[in-house]
Design an enzyme around this catalytic site. Structure first.
Site, PDB file in Angstrom:
ATOM      1  N   ASP A   1       9.422   2.907   1.729  1.00 41.88           N
ATOM      2  CA  ASP A   1       8.219   3.640   2.143  1.00 41.88           C
ATOM      3  C   ASP A   1       8.066   3.458   3.649  1.00 41.88           C
ATOM      4  O   ASP A   1       7.630   2.416   4.133  1.00 41.88           O
ATOM      5  CB  ASP A   1       6.999   3.109   1.384  1.00 41.88           C
ATOM      6  CG  ASP A   1       5.727   3.886   1.747  1.00 41.88           C
ATOM      7  OD1 ASP A   1       5.721   4.551   2.803  1.00 41.88           O
ATOM      8  OD2 ASP A   1       4.744   3.798   0.988  1.00 41.88           O
TER       9      ASP A   1
ATOM     10  N   LYS B   1       2.464  10.249   8.078  1.00 37.33           N
ATOM     11  CA  LYS B   1       1.763   9.766   9.286  1.00 37.33           C
ATOM     12  C   LYS B   1       2.298  10.386  10.576  1.00 37.33           C
ATOM     13  O   LYS B   1       1.939  11.502  10.910  1.00 37.33           O
ATOM     14  CB  LYS B   1       1.815   8.241   9.314  1.00 37.33           C
ATOM     15  CG  LYS B   1       0.824   7.614   8.306  1.00 37.33           C
ATOM     16  CD  LYS B   1       0.581   6.156   8.626  1.00 37.33           C
ATOM     17  CE  LYS B   1      -0.335   5.467   7.636  1.00 37.33           C
ATOM     18  NZ  LYS B   1      -1.753   5.647   7.918  1.00 37.33           N
TER      19      LYS B   1
ATOM     20  N   PHE C   1       0.873  -1.186   0.000  1.00 35.22           N
ATOM     21  CA  PHE C   1       0.000   0.000   0.000  1.00 35.22           C
ATOM     22  C   PHE C   1       0.904   1.227   0.000  1.00 35.22           C
ATOM     23  O   PHE C   1       1.718   1.412   0.906  1.00 35.22           O
ATOM     24  CB  PHE C   1      -0.924   0.032   1.220  1.00 35.22           C
ATOM     25  CG  PHE C   1      -1.906   1.176   1.136  1.00 35.22           C
ATOM     26  CD1 PHE C   1      -3.076   1.035   0.415  1.00 35.22           C
ATOM     27  CD2 PHE C   1      -1.639   2.403   1.738  1.00 35.22           C
ATOM     28  CE1 PHE C   1      -3.983   2.099   0.299  1.00 35.22           C
ATOM     29  CE2 PHE C   1      -2.526   3.465   1.626  1.00 35.22           C
ATOM     30  CZ  PHE C   1      -3.710   3.312   0.908  1.00 35.22           C
TER      31      PHE C   1
HETATM   32  N1  PLP Z   1       2.400   4.333   2.257  1.00 36.49           N
HETATM   33  C1  PLP Z   1       2.140   3.560   3.316  1.00 36.49           C
HETATM   34  C2  PLP Z   1       3.106   2.484   3.679  1.00 36.49           C
HETATM   35  C3  PLP Z   1       0.982   3.748   4.060  1.00 36.49           C
HETATM   36  O1  PLP Z   1       0.724   2.955   5.117  1.00 36.49           O
HETATM   37  C4  PLP Z   1       0.096   4.774   3.692  1.00 36.49           C
HETATM   38  C5  PLP Z   1      -1.158   4.986   4.432  1.00 36.49           C
HETATM   39  O2  PLP Z   1      -1.667   4.117   5.097  1.00 36.49           O
HETATM   40  C6  PLP Z   1       0.413   5.575   2.589  1.00 36.49           C
HETATM   41  C7  PLP Z   1       1.567   5.325   1.890  1.00 36.49           C
HETATM   42  C8  PLP Z   1      -0.510   6.693   2.162  1.00 36.49           C
HETATM   43  O3  PLP Z   1      -0.453   7.720   3.109  1.00 36.49           O
HETATM   44  P1  PLP Z   1      -1.626   8.826   3.158  1.00 36.49           P
HETATM   45  O4  PLP Z   1      -2.861   8.131   3.579  1.00 36.49           O
HETATM   46  O5  PLP Z   1      -1.118   9.842   4.132  1.00 36.49           O
HETATM   47  O6  PLP Z   1      -1.742   9.383   1.779  1.00 36.49           O
END
Ligand code: PLP
Length: 417
Positions: free
Chosen positions: A233, A262, A148
């Protein structure tokens, strides 16, 4: 803890939540379904709804409220910065923005020549990473099955789940998904057209899936040999969540880039792309990317308060200690439905032997605990980093009863089908 006597709405007989949820459904786009609660205020790991019920927040805004609710350091930093100026555009900079960039680079152990781009969310940080990758002159990106990376259309191309992607096809071309934690599959997929391999050090949304410790090391070797970028990420795993500033540091590697969001702002929206070393940092040049809000003084002041507080209060060690306590206690419960605890620090999933997590989450909420059924057989916990072992014990003590009731509920609803 459902404790009607402690909140401001405790005496009110009208269910304020019900009224607000009706208004919600008339006024807000339905992409989130109907929210579970209408929350009002918080204190540390506690949150209260508008009807005065109290909950132990074991989800922390999905790994966002690093310092918990209403932390004095965060509140003061935001209030002081707001009183000076909230926003200035990226034609200008601020002491808070420069200070936060320097602090991120320091805690990431980034080498000289590394740099930060500020965005407002995780998905935007990933968008910046995609554009960075394109600047290598190559177009392929390798991501992992189960990944994700966000919901904007660039990041969505890296996200694996079909239900998120398919309604919006075609997405950007060139993205290949390989099985996670499979070194051979990764090696086979990375070619001379691969601009970047993008990986989560622990896959949060997939159910808190932890790869072999050698996986990131292999990914580093494979990308270096192919001349591709390794982008980690750290949006869910970063900012102390797994017991180090960033999870990649536990693998002893240095990536080419990292995405963060986050927990960084402790709840104030901010995201960041960090480029490691001058070569990668020079890929995006003036005018090639931008953001109106990214890294504005308010968000940057919040980020600085979060990082300074984690450091000052020794929260990295605390996270490791409380996370280990949580895992040991949940396993120690010895309930038949618990298949173990995955994760690191305070990013955890209670693995279940059956699809009990949705019922368990509802029952837990009714009992005053906020948790997340990240998969049918996995309950995710991503609480504030300030959670105490005593608070963990409140949840674990309630867990056997909640599991019994969840199994009962799941069995009964299966019988009704
Ligand atoms: N990357 C990872 C690993 C995530 O867990 C998330 C959100 O859960 C995102 C990207 C996307 O972040 P946002 O919801 O702030 O756009």
């Amino acid at each position: 803890m459902a404790d009607g006597a402690t909140g401001p709405g405790a005496a009110a007989s009208a269910p304020a939540s019900a009224v607000m949820l009706q208004r919600y459904q008339r006024a807000l786009l339905g992409v989130f379904g109907v929210p579970q609660l209408v929350l009002d205020h918080g204190d540390g790991a506690w949150a209260w709804d508008v009807d005065g019920r109290r909950y132990l927040d074991l989800l922390g805004g999905i790994a966002v409220n690093a310092l918990g609710h209403n932390h004095p350091a965060l509140v003061t930093a935001i209030a002081e910065q707001a009183a000076r100026m909230v926003h200035i555009s990226n034609f200008y900079t601020s002491a808070a923005q420069v200070g936060l960039a320097e602090k991120i680079l320091a805690v990431a152990g980034a080498p000289e020549g590394s740099a930060v781009f500020f965005a407002n969310s995780g998905t935007e940080a990933v968008e910046a990473a995609v554009k960075l990758a394109r600047r290598t002159g190559r177009t392929g990106i390798v991501a992992a099955e189960g990944a994700f990376h966000g919901r904007t259309t660039g990041a969505l191309a890296l996200t694996h789940k079909a239900a998120y992607r398919e309604p919006f096809a075609p997405l950007i071309p060139g993205v290949t998904h390989v099985p996670y934690d499979d070194v051979d599959a990764l090696r086979a997929a990375v070619t001379e057209d691969t601009s970047a391999v993008v990986l989560e050090p622990i896959q949060g949304e997939a159910g808190v899936v932890v790869p072999d410790p050698a996986y990131l090391v292999a990914a580093r070797e494979i990308t270096a040999a192919a001349g591709a970028l390794l982008v980690v990420d750290e949006i869910q795993t970063g900012v102390g969540r797994t017991g180090t500033w960033f999870a990649f540091q536990q693998a002893g590697i240095v990536p080419d880039a990292m995405t963060v969001a986050k927990g960084l702002g402790g709840g104030v929206p901010i995201g960041a792309l960090v480029t490691f070393g001058p070569q990668t940092s020079h890929l995006l040049t003036a005018g090639q990317h931008g953001s109106t809000f990214g890294g504005n003084p308010l968000a940057a002041a919040a980020g600085l308060a979060v990082l300074d507080t984690i450091e000052r209060d020794g929260l990295l060690d605390h996270v490791t200690e409380v996370g280990n306590h949580l895992a040991a206690r949940v396993v120690g419960v010895g309930h038949d439905a618990v298949d173990g605890v995955r994760g690191a620090g305070l990013l955890r999933a209670v693995a279940l032997t059956g699809p009990y997590a949705p019922s368990l989450a509802v029952l837990a909420r009714e009992a005053g605990f906020l948790v997340n059924p990240v998969a049918p057989d996995a309950l995710r916990l991503a609480p504030p980093l300030v959670l105490t072992t005593e608070q963990v014990d409140l949840f674990v003590d309630a867990l056997p009863g909640l599991l019994d009731a969840a199994i009962d509920l799941s069995t009964r609803s299966k019988e009704q089908i």
